[in-house]
Design a protein around this motif. Sequence first.
Motif, PDB file in Angstrom:
ATOM      1  N   ASN A  66       0.811  -1.402  -0.059  1.00 21.04           N
ATOM      2  CA  ASN A  66       0.036  -0.104  -0.029  1.00 21.04           C
ATOM      3  C   ASN A  66       0.893   1.038   0.004  1.00 21.04           C
ATOM      4  O   ASN A  66       0.415   2.274   0.065  1.00 21.04           O
ATOM      5  N   ILE A  67       2.205   1.212  -0.137  1.00 20.86           N
ATOM      6  CA  ILE A  67       3.007   2.310  -0.292  1.00 20.86           C
ATOM      7  C   ILE A  67       2.982   2.990  -1.751  1.00 20.86           C
ATOM      8  O   ILE A  67       2.941   2.143  -2.655  1.00 20.86           O
ATOM      9  N   GLU A  68       2.376   4.118  -1.854  1.00 22.51           N
ATOM     10  CA  GLU A  68       2.770   4.800  -3.174  1.00 22.51           C
ATOM     11  C   GLU A  68       3.868   4.710  -3.761  1.00 22.51           C
ATOM     12  O   GLU A  68       4.844   5.239  -3.294  1.00 22.51           O
ATOM     13  N   THR A  69       4.078   4.109  -4.989  1.00 19.57           N
ATOM     14  CA  THR A  69       5.288   4.034  -5.649  1.00 19.57           C
ATOM     15  C   THR A  69       4.951   4.361  -7.277  1.00 19.57           C
ATOM     16  O   THR A  69       4.865   3.611  -8.034  1.00 19.57           O
ATOM     17  N   PRO A  70       4.897   5.868  -7.467  1.00 19.17           N
ATOM     18  CA  PRO A  70       4.075   6.145  -8.677  1.00 19.17           C
ATOM     19  C   PRO A  70       4.985   5.827  -9.859  1.00 19.17           C
ATOM     20  O   PRO A  70       4.268   5.736 -11.093  1.00 19.17           O
ATOM     21  N   GLU A  71       6.191   5.758  -9.705  1.00 21.72           N
ATOM     22  CA  GLU A  71       6.937   5.271 -10.806  1.00 21.72           C
ATOM     23  C   GLU A  71       6.758   3.730 -11.363  1.00 21.72           C
ATOM     24  O   GLU A  71       7.109   3.435 -12.385  1.00 21.72           O
ATOM     25  N   CYS A  72       6.353   2.918 -10.458  1.00 24.75           N
ATOM     26  CA  CYS A  72       6.048   1.688 -10.666  1.00 24.75           C
ATOM     27  C   CYS A  72       4.799   1.221 -11.739  1.00 24.75           C
ATOM     28  O   CYS A  72       3.797   1.778 -11.468  1.00 24.75           O
ATOM     29  N   LYS A  73       5.132   0.579 -12.644  1.00 23.57           N
ATOM     30  CA  LYS A  73       4.246   0.509 -13.846  1.00 23.57           C
ATOM     31  C   LYS A  73       3.640  -1.028 -13.610  1.00 23.57           C
ATOM     32  O   LYS A  73       2.488  -1.322 -14.283  1.00 23.57           O
ATOM     33  N   LEU A  74       3.932  -1.849 -12.564  1.00 21.25           N
ATOM     34  CA  LEU A  74       3.335  -3.081 -12.364  1.00 21.25           C
ATOM     35  C   LEU A  74       1.983  -3.061 -11.885  1.00 21.25           C
ATOM     36  O   LEU A  74       1.798  -2.081 -11.284  1.00 21.25           O
ATOM     37  N   ASP A  75       1.172  -3.968 -12.462  1.00 24.16           N
ATOM     38  CA  ASP A  75      -0.206  -4.117 -11.684  1.00 24.16           C
ATOM     39  C   ASP A  75       0.030  -4.516 -10.031  1.00 24.16           C
ATOM     40  O   ASP A  75       0.353  -5.618  -9.898  1.00 24.16           O
ATOM     41  N   ASP A  76      -0.252  -3.936  -9.248  1.00 22.10           N
ATOM     42  CA  ASP A  76       0.035  -3.720  -7.727  1.00 22.10           C
ATOM     43  C   ASP A  76      -1.099  -4.760  -7.184  1.00 22.10           C
ATOM     44  O   ASP A  76      -0.866  -5.101  -5.893  1.00 22.10           O
ATOM     45  N   SER A  77      -2.017  -5.299  -8.068  1.00 22.61           N
ATOM     46  CA  SER A  77      -2.899  -6.193  -7.451  1.00 22.61           C
ATOM     47  C   SER A  77      -2.254  -7.727  -7.651  1.00 22.61           C
ATOM     48  O   SER A  77      -2.681  -8.606  -7.096  1.00 22.61           O
ATOM     49  N   LEU A  78      -1.182  -7.866  -8.178  1.00 20.96           N
ATOM     50  CA  LEU A  78      -0.391  -9.173  -8.603  1.00 20.96           C
ATOM     51  C   LEU A  78       0.896  -9.114  -7.860  1.00 20.96           C
ATOM     52  O   LEU A  78       1.539  -8.139  -7.572  1.00 20.96           O
ATOM     53  N   PRO A  79       1.223 -10.259  -7.210  1.00 20.69           N
ATOM     54  CA  PRO A  79       2.479 -10.386  -6.432  1.00 20.69           C
ATOM     55  C   PRO A  79       3.618 -10.171  -7.477  1.00 20.69           C
ATOM     56  O   PRO A  79       3.703 -10.550  -8.771  1.00 20.69           O
ATOM     57  N   LEU A  80       4.789  -9.792  -6.890  1.00 19.48           N
ATOM     58  CA  LEU A  80       6.089  -9.532  -7.477  1.00 19.48           C
ATOM     59  C   LEU A  80       6.950 -10.372  -6.743  1.00 19.48           C
ATOM     60  O   LEU A  80       7.222 -10.270  -5.413  1.00 19.48           O
ATOM     61  N   PHE A  81       7.527 -11.445  -7.216  1.00 20.67           N
ATOM     62  CA  PHE A  81       8.563 -12.316  -6.571  1.00 20.67           C
ATOM     63  C   PHE A  81      10.074 -11.877  -6.907  1.00 20.67           C
ATOM     64  O   PHE A  81      10.456 -11.442  -8.171  1.00 20.67           O
ATOM     65  N   ALA A  82      10.990 -11.664  -5.866  1.00 16.67           N
ATOM     66  CA  ALA A  82      12.561 -11.289  -6.386  1.00 16.67           C
ATOM     67  C   ALA A  82      13.482 -11.764  -5.300  1.00 16.67           C
ATOM     68  O   ALA A  82      12.926 -12.187  -4.167  1.00 16.67           O
ATOM     69  N   LEU A  83      14.640 -12.148  -5.622  1.00 17.79           N
ATOM     70  CA  LEU A  83      15.398 -12.815  -4.692  1.00 17.79           C
ATOM     71  C   LEU A  83      16.020 -11.687  -3.671  1.00 17.79           C
ATOM     72  O   LEU A  83      16.400 -12.013  -2.587  1.00 17.79           O
ATOM     73  N   GLU A  84      16.343 -10.593  -4.120  1.00 15.68           N
ATOM     74  CA  GLU A  84      16.832  -9.421  -3.423  1.00 15.68           C
ATOM     75  C   GLU A  84      16.434  -7.923  -3.836  1.00 15.68           C
ATOM     76  O   GLU A  84      16.043  -7.939  -5.004  1.00 15.68           O
ATOM     77  N   ASP A  85      16.192  -7.199  -2.863  1.00 14.24           N
ATOM     78  CA  ASP A  85      15.829  -5.529  -3.231  1.00 14.24           C
ATOM     79  C   ASP A  85      17.113  -5.013  -3.222  1.00 14.24           C
ATOM     80  O   ASP A  85      17.954  -5.012  -2.232  1.00 14.24           O
ATOM     81  N   PHE A  86      17.325  -4.309  -4.230  1.00 18.47           N
ATOM     82  CA  PHE A  86      18.669  -3.393  -4.353  1.00 18.47           C
ATOM     83  C   PHE A  86      18.002  -1.960  -4.522  1.00 18.47           C
ATOM     84  O   PHE A  86      17.418  -1.518  -5.626  1.00 18.47           O
ATOM     85  N   VAL A  87      18.325  -1.023  -3.374  1.00 16.38           N
ATOM     86  CA  VAL A  87      17.692   0.244  -3.615  1.00 16.38           C
ATOM     87  C   VAL A  87      18.788   1.228  -3.777  1.00 16.38           C
ATOM     88  O   VAL A  87      19.903   1.359  -2.720  1.00 16.38           O
ATOM     89  N   PHE A  88      19.204   1.874  -4.893  1.00 15.27           N
ATOM     90  CA  PHE A  88      20.234   2.562  -5.111  1.00 15.27           C
ATOM     91  C   PHE A  88      19.646   4.174  -5.233  1.00 15.27           C
ATOM     92  O   PHE A  88      18.686   4.207  -5.739  1.00 15.27           O
ATOM     93  N   GLU A  89      20.460   4.994  -4.796  1.00 11.88           N
ATOM     94  CA  GLU A  89      20.015   6.443  -4.924  1.00 11.88           C
ATOM     95  C   GLU A  89      19.814   6.756  -6.418  1.00 11.88           C
ATOM     96  O   GLU A  89      21.152   6.491  -7.142  1.00 11.88           O
ATOM     97  N   THR A  90      19.037   7.518  -7.096  1.00 12.09           N
ATOM     98  CA  THR A  90      19.094   7.800  -8.356  1.00 12.09           C
ATOM     99  C   THR A  90      18.936   9.274  -8.533  1.00 12.09           C
ATOM    100  O   THR A  90      18.424   9.984  -7.462  1.00 12.09           O
ATOM    101  N   TYR A  91      19.365   9.998  -9.741  1.00  9.05           N
ATOM    102  CA  TYR A  91      19.264  11.477  -9.922  1.00  9.05           C
ATOM    103  C   TYR A  91      18.815  11.832 -10.976  1.00  9.05           C
ATOM    104  O   TYR A  91      19.051  11.278 -12.170  1.00  9.05           O
TER     105      TYR A  91
END
Length: 203
Positions: free
Chosen positions: A156-181
């Motif tokens: 339920n966190i707003e992520t406006p840049e995300c284009k995925l359908d947020d009603s469906l699951p997203l599976f991943a092995l790791e989250d990599f959060v890098f600062e972007t500019y």
Amino acid sequence: MDIAQVYKDANAFLEGHFLLSSGKHSAFYLQSAKVLENPKVAELLAISLAKQVRAAKVEVDCVCSPALGGILAGYELARALGVRFIFTERVEGVMTLRRGFEVKPKEKILICEDIITTGGSAMESAKVVQNLGAKIVGFAALANRGICNRFNVLRNIETPECKLDDSLPLFALEDFVFETYNPQNCPLCKQGTKAIKPGSRGN
């Protein structure tokens, strides 16, 4: 598995000044092709990802990936799940299903990428097979850049840049959060270096 270390061991965790597909700049870049060039590592990663899908009790008939970057990850995931694999590709800029691939009505398809950033390519693939009658059951990737929220994270966190359908699951092995500019405010640009684009659409 320590996914960050897997990327580092494969010289796939890059540091420098990079131009991302989003148009933003970053000091870090994940080059999954370097990880996937080792078939044994690719197999182990896919098996780990398949365990997440099974644990969530998501039924999958087929895995579909957008070319080119998602093909190896998607094929290995399909093999780990014991289902068939297809891929979509861009023809004159439009994502298309070609090469004799067919989709059955209501076929349960999992979309797989090597890395999910905004999920734009994954959604393009999803729409192609959905328009042919398939049912999209989720998205998967070896790595998630943190713009889209994963299955086991609050959605339920707003992520406006995300284009995925947020009603469906997203599976991943790791989250990599890098600062972007944004290019106009990029400290790396101000240091005098030039951003390079090492991804599938650039190199």
